[in-house]
Design a protein around this motif. Sequence first.
Motif, PDB file in Angstrom:
ATOM      1  N   ASP A 101      -0.088  26.953-141.961  1.00  0.00           N
ATOM      2  CA  ASP A 101       0.660  27.659-143.001  1.00  0.00           C
ATOM      3  C   ASP A 101       2.124  27.236-143.004  1.00  0.00           C
ATOM      4  N   THR A 102       2.692  27.088-141.821  1.00  0.00           N
ATOM      5  CA  THR A 102       4.074  26.646-141.707  1.00  0.00           C
ATOM      6  C   THR A 102       4.230  25.221-142.243  1.00  0.00           C
ATOM      7  N   LYS A 104       2.399  23.789-144.513  1.00  0.00           N
ATOM      8  CA  LYS A 104       2.264  23.840-145.972  1.00  0.00           C
ATOM      9  C   LYS A 104       3.570  24.317-146.604  1.00  0.00           C
ATOM     10  N   THR A 105       4.202  25.317-146.009  1.00  0.00           N
ATOM     11  CA  THR A 105       5.477  25.819-146.523  1.00  0.00           C
ATOM     12  C   THR A 105       6.543  24.726-146.473  1.00  0.00           C
ATOM     13  N   ASP A 108       5.888  22.202-149.214  1.00  0.00           N
ATOM     14  CA  ASP A 108       6.307  22.722-150.516  1.00  0.00           C
ATOM     15  C   ASP A 108       7.822  22.627-150.686  1.00  0.00           C
ATOM     16  N   LEU A 109       8.561  22.968-149.638  1.00  0.00           N
ATOM     17  CA  LEU A 109      10.026  22.871-149.698  1.00  0.00           C
ATOM     18  C   LEU A 109      10.484  21.421-149.853  1.00  0.00           C
TER      19      LEU A 109
END
Length: 175
Positions: A101-102, A104-105, A108-109
Amino acid sequence: MADNARAKRLADLIREVVAQKLQRGIKDPRLGTHVTITDTRVTGDLREATVFYTVYGDDEERAEAAAGLESAKGILRSEVGRAAGVKFTPSLTFVADALPDTAKTIEDLLDKARASDAKVREVSAGADYAGEADPYRKPEDDEDEAAEAAQEDGGTAGGNGAPGTGDRDGGGTPA
């Protein structure tokens, strides 16, 4: 108290045993092949082990995998005890790893930053500098300004000029 090298070896062994048992030995359909053991940490006294795992799927599959791991905890612990051969088999705690999840974040950034950089490049494609290309003063610029000031003051760099003429206060009276 055990040394860190022993705890690291035990953690590696637990990770391997749990992964193999999940892949081949446990028939729980909730676990399937989409559960991955990512890391294992053992406390210094070798009594407790935390097993980090990831589940590739939606939230419902993650919840089912967590329930499946919780129900298989006893079988996995006995298998770890058999493979490790230690006096006390560590108790196992399963924790969902937040690493995917980290990641993926962060991706995205980074995509947002790339898009923003592309916009800036597009806008600045034909632009010129607002001032000079190099806005910083250089030592030769200071010398040029001093020479210009000397010419404005009547030819001397001192600023007083000849007595009675061209002095800075503009009075023009002899001293």
